[in-house]
Design a protein around this motif. Sequence first.
Motif, PDB file in Angstrom:
ATOM      1  N   ILE A 164      -2.410   3.068 -16.140  1.00  0.00           N
ATOM      2  CA  ILE A 164      -1.039   3.549 -16.330  1.00  0.00           C
ATOM      3  C   ILE A 164      -0.120   2.388 -16.719  1.00  0.00           C
ATOM      4  O   ILE A 164       0.650   2.460 -17.660  1.00  0.00           O
TER       5      ILE A 164
ATOM      6  N   PHE B  65       3.539   6.204  -5.260  1.00  0.00           N
ATOM      7  CA  PHE B  65       3.414   6.486  -6.695  1.00  0.00           C
ATOM      8  C   PHE B  65       2.252   7.455  -6.959  1.00  0.00           C
ATOM      9  O   PHE B  65       2.400   8.454  -7.664  1.00  0.00           O
ATOM     10  N   MET B  66       1.104   7.168  -6.353  1.00  0.00           N
ATOM     11  CA  MET B  66      -0.071   8.019  -6.554  1.00  0.00           C
ATOM     12  C   MET B  66       0.222   9.443  -6.108  1.00  0.00           C
ATOM     13  O   MET B  66      -0.210  10.414  -6.723  1.00  0.00           O
TER      14      MET B  66
ATOM     15  N   ASP C 175       2.272   1.806  -3.477  1.00  0.00           N
ATOM     16  CA  ASP C 175       1.266   2.358  -4.392  1.00  0.00           C
ATOM     17  C   ASP C 175       0.942   3.803  -4.037  1.00  0.00           C
ATOM     18  O   ASP C 175       0.804   4.658  -4.906  1.00  0.00           O
TER      19      ASP C 175
ATOM     20  N   ASP D 237      -7.779   0.932 -10.498  1.00  0.00           N
ATOM     21  CA  ASP D 237      -8.134   1.205 -11.885  1.00  0.00           C
ATOM     22  C   ASP D 237      -7.126   2.172 -12.503  1.00  0.00           C
ATOM     23  O   ASP D 237      -6.659   1.970 -13.627  1.00  0.00           O
ATOM     24  N   PHE D 238      -6.775   3.189 -11.735  1.00  0.00           N
ATOM     25  CA  PHE D 238      -5.792   4.155 -12.237  1.00  0.00           C
ATOM     26  C   PHE D 238      -4.431   3.489 -12.457  1.00  0.00           C
ATOM     27  O   PHE D 238      -3.804   3.628 -13.510  1.00  0.00           O
ATOM     28  N   MET D 239      -3.979   2.747 -11.443  1.00  0.00           N
ATOM     29  CA  MET D 239      -2.678   2.074 -11.536  1.00  0.00           C
ATOM     30  C   MET D 239      -2.656   1.140 -12.737  1.00  0.00           C
ATOM     31  O   MET D 239      -1.649   1.012 -13.430  1.00  0.00           O
TER      32      MET D 239
ATOM     33  N   HIS E   5      -7.715  11.106 -13.946  1.00  0.00           N
ATOM     34  CA  HIS E   5      -8.474  10.007 -13.348  1.00  0.00           C
ATOM     35  C   HIS E   5      -9.026  10.450 -11.989  1.00  0.00           C
ATOM     36  O   HIS E   5      -8.385  11.217 -11.269  1.00  0.00           O
TER      37      HIS E   5
ATOM     38  N   LEU F 258     -12.671   2.813  -2.708  1.00  0.00           N
ATOM     39  CA  LEU F 258     -11.467   3.634  -2.886  1.00  0.00           C
ATOM     40  C   LEU F 258     -10.348   2.808  -3.513  1.00  0.00           C
ATOM     41  O   LEU F 258      -9.630   3.261  -4.397  1.00  0.00           O
ATOM     42  N   MET F 259     -10.212   1.577  -3.049  1.00  0.00           N
ATOM     43  CA  MET F 259      -9.145   0.705  -3.558  1.00  0.00           C
ATOM     44  C   MET F 259      -9.363   0.415  -5.049  1.00  0.00           C
ATOM     45  O   MET F 259      -8.416   0.400  -5.826  1.00  0.00           O
TER      46      MET F 259
ATOM     47  N   LEU G  17      -3.684  -3.965  -3.437  1.00  0.00           N
ATOM     48  CA  LEU G  17      -4.728  -3.027  -3.828  1.00  0.00           C
ATOM     49  C   LEU G  17      -5.847  -3.709  -4.610  1.00  0.00           C
ATOM     50  O   LEU G  17      -7.034  -3.535  -4.307  1.00  0.00           O
TER      51      LEU G  17
ATOM     52  N   GLU H  75     -10.889   2.251  -7.174  1.00  0.00           N
ATOM     53  CA  GLU H  75     -10.601   3.467  -7.935  1.00  0.00           C
ATOM     54  C   GLU H  75      -9.096   3.615  -8.157  1.00  0.00           C
ATOM     55  O   GLU H  75      -8.645   3.862  -9.279  1.00  0.00           O
ATOM     56  N   ASP H  76      -8.330   3.428  -7.082  1.00  0.00           N
ATOM     57  CA  ASP H  76      -6.877   3.541  -7.200  1.00  0.00           C
ATOM     58  C   ASP H  76      -6.327   2.437  -8.099  1.00  0.00           C
ATOM     59  O   ASP H  76      -5.435   2.675  -8.916  1.00  0.00           O
TER      60      ASP H  76
ATOM     61  N   MET I 154       0.836  -1.203   0.000  1.00  0.00           N
ATOM     62  CA  MET I 154       0.000   0.000   0.000  1.00  0.00           C
ATOM     63  C   MET I 154       0.874   1.258   0.000  1.00  0.00           C
ATOM     64  O   MET I 154       0.586   2.221  -0.700  1.00  0.00           O
TER      65      MET I 154
ATOM     66  N   VAL J 215       4.657   0.599 -10.432  1.00  0.00           N
ATOM     67  CA  VAL J 215       4.294   0.388 -11.835  1.00  0.00           C
ATOM     68  C   VAL J 215       5.079  -0.807 -12.403  1.00  0.00           C
ATOM     69  O   VAL J 215       4.512  -1.653 -13.099  1.00  0.00           O
TER      70      VAL J 215
ATOM     71  N   ALA K 207      -9.135   9.032  -9.207  1.00  0.00           N
ATOM     72  CA  ALA K 207      -8.205   8.751  -8.108  1.00  0.00           C
ATOM     73  C   ALA K 207      -7.186   9.878  -7.966  1.00  0.00           C
ATOM     74  O   ALA K 207      -6.799  10.243  -6.854  1.00  0.00           O
TER      75      ALA K 207
END
Lengths: 464, 464
Positions: B236, A232-233, A229, B231-233, A263, B225-226, B146, B228-229, A226, B266, A265
């Motif tokens: 990318i 990075f976010m 991640d 999905d973004f990760m 996005h 929330l997880m 995540l 959403e994050d 976590m 990533v 997020a």
Amino acid sequence: MLEKFLETIDKNQLIEKGQGVVLGISGGPDSTAMLHLFWRIRKAFELRLYAVHLNHQFRGEEAEKDADYVKNLCRRLEIPCYFFSENIEAYSQKKGISFEEGGRERRYQLFDQVLLDNQAHCIAVAQNLDDQAETVLMRLMRGSGLEGLGAMDYKRGEHIIRPLLNISRQEIENYCQRHQLNPRIDQTNFQSIYTRNRIRLELIPFIEKYFNPRIKETLSRTASLMREDADFMSSISKKIFEAIAINVEDEVHISVSALQENHTAVQKRVLRESILQLDGKLKNITTIHIDQLMDLVERGQVGSCLDLPNGINVLRDYSKLCFRNKKNNKRLNFFEYPLKIGENTEIRELDIIFSAEVLPKDSRKDLSGATAVQYFDLDKIQEGMIIRNRRQGDKFSPLGIKGTKKLKEFMIDEKISREKRDEIPLVCDQAGIMWVAGYRMSEKYKLDKNTKQILKISYCYKNL
Amino acid sequence: MLEKFLETIDKNQLIEKGQGVVLGISGGPDSTAMLHLFWRIRKAFELRLYAVHLNHQFRGEEAEKDADYVKNLCRRLEIPCYFFSENIEAYSQKKGISFEEGGRERRYQLFDQVLLDNQAHCIAVAQNLDDQAETVLMRLMRGSGLEGLGAMDYKRGEHIIRPLLNISRQEIENYCQRHQLNPRIDQTNFQSIYTRNRIRLELIPFIEKYFNPRIKETLSRTASLMREDADFMSSISKKIFEAIAINVEDEVHISVSALQENHTAVQKRVLRESILQLDGKLKNITTIHIDQLMDLVERGQVGSCLDLPNGINVLRDYSKLCFRNKKNNKRLNFFEYPLKIGENTEIRELDIIFSAEVLPKDSRKDLSGATAVQYFDLDKIQEGMIIRNRRQGDKFSPLGIKGTKKLKEFMIDEKISREKRDEIPLVCDQAGIMWVAGYRMSEKYKLDKNTKQILKISYCYKNL
């Protein structure tokens, strides 16, 4: 356990050879084991160790015994130890915060001070694997996103390190026994004692019995993922914030259309960053507030407003969101006073008195550990010292890091709220900022082996 | 509860006016309430509803009673219902998977089939808030990142929707009582019944009592929330994978230096994506394997190899990582057979027999729901139908989505492993792919109100 400890240090680059390490020591098993481990590697790593113990004046005689234990242990291991004793209950009440918060605040202030006084490089605290697992569960049960579930990191900010974070309480207790350390019963953890105890004594054993005997390791691994991640976010979102935010005097403005190109997020994190930049903290800001803000972005009528905690107000303008701080109205004017050696200088705006005096080189080992005192290499200081508050574009080289930083960024990192930033006295010479008083001196003026004369600058509140 | 249901549909865009919805119905409270809710909104949304019930042949008479209950309810509400009865235990044993996996696999295959036969748009399944909270806790306790903590989404893939995901079991039971639905005791959830029951009956009540009375809502919010994050990760990381991966025949190659330009979070996801692209699935791939891969990236000697589950092998080359699938050695050759109406066509490589026949327009309401059957608008088909396996560059317009997709991407989305992709018969005319047999027909050949003649194509295994 020594191998695990060394592996953690190596993998997370916690310390380097030749550094100074400040150790927060309560006398309980965790911090005692940590002290002993650092003592064992001190020669190989050429470390300077400094123990710090704070008596919170809460448990009377028991607390005295804790201090005695630490005193004896440090004497035996020949580690210098700083002892402080403060009425944390009174302190916390006065500041309107909980006992736990007050204790943590003062401990870290004292750690910082010992770090600066000794030009040390990091502060080691002794949270362990059990603490980490409990933190993850506590945050999960209270409700948390990615950032919260990341729990504690091996390294926080520039200075704090947690080298025991992957070592279980049981391993630590075994270690103490094996090395006959006889630590005191650990009382450092004042945090939510009731909730924590139930997690520790009931919830975790239940999960271990019926679901996963290695739940602590599992939760710790999840927390690491976590954090990775979240890091990075956060880096992505900060970049985007920098690109689309405009600072207008005391406000932060965000272009709605530019925000919405990202996005969800990321949008949410940019909104959080806006509050952080404005107010220096995110205290009491929950996902509900962020959802309200998202609603203002997506459906808010022009002119509609949202009130957030800490006196923050957000206006939906035609093309932008305007973050404003209601506390900012009574902004402090610019001030600037000359600082002369051997004289007192009063900062009328703050009711603070500064003084400066030169100490001989051989007074070095007696330097005080009190707050509000700082020492400089006199030969590095240019003529014409002044004390002033911040100006646009101020830069600063904080002690312990390479390179120069915007003062504003330093203040944000130090979680100084926007409205307080103008109230912080800066001691400067003609070349720049020597000391952000109460926070950090500049790397450029620090004492080194060539130092001949030491300039001591200190301040106190006029009313005390 | 109707309002909550409508709000969920609206907020997550689960259905649109005029669509066909396939409802998975066990006869338990969850699916019964869902059926009733869809029935109440069917007119306002102009919905076509199709219920599907599968008797798993596991609980004898009780299962018969479940089917009877669903039959009566659907008759009363005038909703067409498809009944299937299969020996899931035998099916699962034959496939070497658990009973729960077998049941889920067959249920979703049947849902898909009814969806396609009726040209419906989505499949609604009845997981509720309690299921969601239990899933989050189960995954947390087993260890998850995540993606796992995101648990279930309101929408999965192109078709699956979960409109009850924020409604608690208690609310559903109250709803059933209020509307006198008298559902059967829910037996659909065969998944890890032991673990689930302990979470449901002991762990969650304990947390509700001592930590957070609204833990289910809290966990559900965390999961959102997880997701959403995640999905973004994922978006990318997929972009970066596309940019730095090279497909070399049956292998996936990744440039090490290009990979390392990215954040660790990533990098790890690009490595997962490489396995997914190679093998069509990530089953049994854990964080430990990803850490081993990261080690191969960072410290691996040229020529060193790593064996992963599912016969995947990764080689550290000078400048790249090469993902290889050991199962790929016995690759199927190209095949191609003409398909003639009124005749049987045998695919020797697969031991499958295809047949095609023309049905009159008025047979439309009797169209079979069996697997391995598909219906096409004859007038849309060009001369010269063939059955072949895939070729490089194949494209396809899957039923239910607009536009054309690479066949390879479709197969990846359908989680078809690389080694199986050559074994899937494609029914084509001179214009392109009409049917990825066993998976999806093309949008371009579907029946519509102008259809005059229906072409039925079906296949069966020679040995059965």
